[in-house]
Design a protein around this motif. Structure first.
Motif, PDB file in Angstrom:
ATOM      1  N   LYS A 116      -5.693  11.151   9.665  1.00 27.32           N
ATOM      2  CA  LYS A 116      -4.853  11.914   8.726  1.00 27.32           C
ATOM      3  C   LYS A 116      -4.423  13.249   9.331  1.00 27.32           C
ATOM      4  CE  LYS A 116      -6.747  10.009   4.429  1.00 27.32           C
ATOM      5  NZ  LYS A 116      -7.779  10.203   3.389  1.00 27.32           N
ATOM      6  N   LEU A 119      -1.672  12.380  12.120  1.00 28.72           N
ATOM      7  CA  LEU A 119      -0.452  11.704  11.650  1.00 28.72           C
ATOM      8  C   LEU A 119       0.772  12.620  11.592  1.00 28.72           C
ATOM      9  CD1 LEU A 119       0.890   9.142  10.385  1.00 28.72           C
ATOM     10  CD2 LEU A 119      -0.019   9.909   8.174  1.00 28.72           C
ATOM     11  N   PRO A 120       0.661  13.805  11.007  1.00 34.23           N
ATOM     12  CA  PRO A 120       1.865  14.648  10.887  1.00 34.23           C
ATOM     13  C   PRO A 120       2.428  15.115  12.216  1.00 34.23           C
ATOM     14  CG  PRO A 120       0.117  15.421   9.415  1.00 34.23           C
ATOM     15  CD  PRO A 120      -0.500  14.415  10.321  1.00 34.23           C
ATOM     16  N   GLY A 122       3.046  13.299  14.798  1.00 36.81           N
ATOM     17  CA  GLY A 122       3.924  12.292  15.382  1.00 36.81           C
ATOM     18  C   GLY A 122       3.657  12.033  16.855  1.00 36.81           C
ATOM     19  N   VAL A 147      -1.935   4.021   7.219  1.00 35.41           N
ATOM     20  CA  VAL A 147      -0.556   3.737   7.666  1.00 35.41           C
ATOM     21  C   VAL A 147      -0.449   3.756   9.189  1.00 35.41           C
ATOM     22  CG1 VAL A 147       0.570   4.485   5.559  1.00 35.41           C
ATOM     23  CG2 VAL A 147      -0.037   6.198   7.296  1.00 35.41           C
ATOM     24  N   TRP A 148      -1.205   2.906   9.842  1.00 37.80           N
ATOM     25  CA  TRP A 148      -1.218   2.883  11.314  1.00 37.80           C
ATOM     26  C   TRP A 148       0.167   2.652  11.900  1.00 37.80           C
ATOM     27  CZ3 TRP A 148      -5.395   5.043  12.785  1.00 37.80           C
ATOM     28  CH2 TRP A 148      -6.598   4.833  12.095  1.00 37.80           C
ATOM     29  N   HIS A 149       1.013   1.890  11.200  1.00 39.88           N
ATOM     30  CA  HIS A 149       2.355   1.588  11.733  1.00 39.88           C
ATOM     31  C   HIS A 149       3.217   2.847  11.836  1.00 39.88           C
ATOM     32  CE1 HIS A 149       2.609   1.443   7.347  1.00 39.88           C
ATOM     33  NE2 HIS A 149       3.882   1.791   7.498  1.00 39.88           N
ATOM     34  N   GLU A 150       2.795   3.921  11.181  1.00 41.68           N
ATOM     35  CA  GLU A 150       3.563   5.174  11.295  1.00 41.68           C
ATOM     36  C   GLU A 150       3.096   6.021  12.475  1.00 41.68           C
ATOM     37  OE1 GLU A 150       3.665   7.350   7.614  1.00 41.68           O
ATOM     38  OE2 GLU A 150       4.076   5.548   6.425  1.00 41.68           O
ATOM     39  N   MET A 151       2.083   5.555  13.192  1.00 39.55           N
ATOM     40  CA  MET A 151       1.540   6.351  14.299  1.00 39.55           C
ATOM     41  C   MET A 151       1.934   5.762  15.637  1.00 39.55           C
ATOM     42  SD  MET A 151      -2.187   7.600  12.992  1.00 39.55           S
ATOM     43  CE  MET A 151      -2.019   9.182  13.799  1.00 39.55           C
ATOM     44  N   ASP A 152       1.984   6.630  16.653  1.00 44.23           N
ATOM     45  CA  ASP A 152       2.313   6.226  18.023  1.00 44.23           C
ATOM     46  C   ASP A 152       1.003   5.958  18.777  1.00 44.23           C
ATOM     47  OD1 ASP A 152       3.280   5.883  20.568  1.00 44.23           O
ATOM     48  OD2 ASP A 152       3.995   7.947  20.803  1.00 44.23           O
TER      49      ASP A 152
END
Lengths: 351, 351
Positions: A116, A119-120, A122, A147-152
């Motif tokens: 968490k 995440l912000p 990016g 929301v793993w798909h939002e992470m690189d």
């Protein structure tokens, strides 16, 4: 009054073998099959010197490096190039964030809290799965709601607890890791440390993370004859002396001479990391002649038997027997501790 | 790419207690009776930091300091004043001479070879007698033919091998030392290390040379209750997690949970000097609550039981149980090695 510009030659040296280091990495890379071997260089590259190890392995083609914390990342990242990946195994604390977001290194996210936090930003990261070692890492059951798909995510990894043993825990961890991979995905996957590489292809995934064996450690018989010694301690003789039968030597008289013979006192001791476990068990060498450690290792001094090398005198240098499996058996000290404990008085020099 | 000017807060700290250090020196000075206590600050003051220890003890009135070699002398002599004496215990090698003759420190001459080397300089020195430890020092029989009266000798000294035990070797060494003093004389005489101070007035001579007990070590019961702990390791929690009954923890599953409970993972390990000997035996504290070390200590990580401190969370700090006699019993590691092995990742701070 004194002139600090006058050189004071060292009394103890740690010779580090570049060729052996690179050879070990290549061996571990080959054993990793289709996977590429990285390098664990945490804890100052297990005591050898992080920058020096990093540069040698980078030149050899290694691209993935693992450090413990952001201080360690900071030390080497000045030497990185665009093909280098640095992973910070201990993750990212709140107080690491100001530095971490400026760094080319990536955190290994060990908890949902850390995920968490990151995440912000990016920015790239790795993710550590707890597959049963229960040290750092995210439990599979906790993976599901994030929301793993939002992470690189670069590497999704886990860590083997008992890869140096042939126990069912290894296969159990492999199963747990595969199960977790259904819930989080990255560019690459990684499971094996040095010993894990020897467990075979099923454990290799995309990249492996050898550590101890890079530096000459052998936790499994598969490494016998192919992993080379990298660390070679050398000590100088301060004084030689004759013992008579019955003479006591060193702290608490842990050696008593059974005959007259000659000894030498070396300028090295447990403050240098040559621990008391070597008392009456360790050995040094001159050429092929073995020189037994006698009595208790002192803080700054070691006594050795030079009966078989009577030519030895003040100022001569001798080499410690320091093949890691042998030295570990002699001392009762783990191979890992033998090298991470090497002290600051050693002059480290690479050949 | 990164900004090295951004601070990265430490994950492990070594708090060092100035008051306790100074108190210990005063206690040892008092116990030394009419003799004055010096301070052994070799091996970076047993790992605490030579300059920091030197300055505190100098301010307290200590005048005699003992280092192992000329590198260590060089490190502190910028801070000395005219009342300070620095003795270099490992003597003077041929390659030390260019620096040594410019230095305010004096060699402890351990052999006739060293005495011959130093004689032409006309500079101050100490002399080490071998009274039966058979490590460094000159045998009494070798004293007789040398021109000691032509040398500027400060301290004639010897070293006790077994002062932490009540054995006949102590009295034998005392006799041997007294015998040797008939053949060589200096301004002062010295025999006792920390433990030797507790052997009584006969062992005190003009000056004593405490080491371990300055830093909190107690090798004899005489020091119970009067020697204070100086070194306090502190570690930060990286992550907490719940174990279920049967869960394995850490390398080689050396801990298996017998019930559900909570653990914390600390950012400290054997690479910091908190060795594997503490596996399943060491302890940390938050306030007065004991937190047992669980499983095997890792290179950079330690697991502790926080069942009794459920409020603990990521980023909280806990303190190691590190009273040296207790920690030595827990770990099987000598009190000396516990502190000389403290690593470089610790931030050392004095209070």
């Amino acid at each position: 009054m004194s002139d600090r510009t006058i050189e004071i030659p060292p009394t103890a040296k740690l010779r580090l073998d570049s060729e052996a280091l690179v050879s070990n990495w290549r061996v571990l890379d080959d054993l990793s099959g289709a996977a590429s071997a990285g390098a664990a260089i945490k804890a100052n590259a297990y005591g050898l010197g992080a920058v020096q190890v990093f540069r040698r392995l980078q030149s050899a083609g290694c691209q993935d490096f693992y450090v413990a914390n952001w201080q360690e990342a900071a030390e080497i990242q000045a030497y990185t190039d665009e093909s280098t990946n640095i992973s910070v195994l201990n993750g990212v604390r709140p107080e690491d964030m100001p530095f971490a977001v400026t760094s080319s290194a990536k955190p290994v996210l060990n908890s949902i809290e850390q995920a968490k936090r990151w995440l912000p930003t990016g920015r790239p990261c790795d993710v550590m799965i707890n597959s049963g070692m229960n040290r750092l890492g995210i439990n599979t059951s906790d993976l599901i709601d994030f929301v793993w798909h939002e992470m690189d995510i670069d590497i999704v990894m886990s860590h083997l607890a008992s890869a140096d043993e042939d126990v069912s825990q290894n296969a159990n961890q492999l199963d747990q890791f595969k199960n977790a991979l259904r819930h989080v995905s990255g560019k690459r996957q990684s499971l094996s440390n040095s010993a894990g590489i020897a467990l075979g292809q099923a454990y290799h995934f995309d990249c492996t993370r050898p550590g101890l064996s890079l530096y000459g450690g052998k936790q499994r018989s598969e490494f016998d004859g192919i992993i080379r010694q990298v660390v070679f301690p050398e000590a100088q003789i301060l004084q030689t002396r004759n013992l008579k039968k019955g003479d006591k030597l060193g702290y608490n008289a842990k050696y008593v001479a059974e005959r007259s013979h000659t000894i030498a006192i070396l300028a090295m001791g447990y403050a240098d990391g040559y621990l008391r476990g070597f008392s009456n068990t360790g050995a040094f060498y001159i050429d092929d002649t073995r020189l037994s450690v006698l009595g208790r290792v002192s803080m700054d001094l070691i006594a050795i038997d030079i009966s078989d090398a009577p030519q030895l005198a003040e100022s001569d240098w001798v080499k410690a027997q320091f093949d890691l499996p042998t030295a570990s058996l002699q001392s009762g000290i783990a191979q890992y501790e033998l090298i991470t404990g090497m002290g600051n008085r050693f002059i480290r020099y690479w050949t």
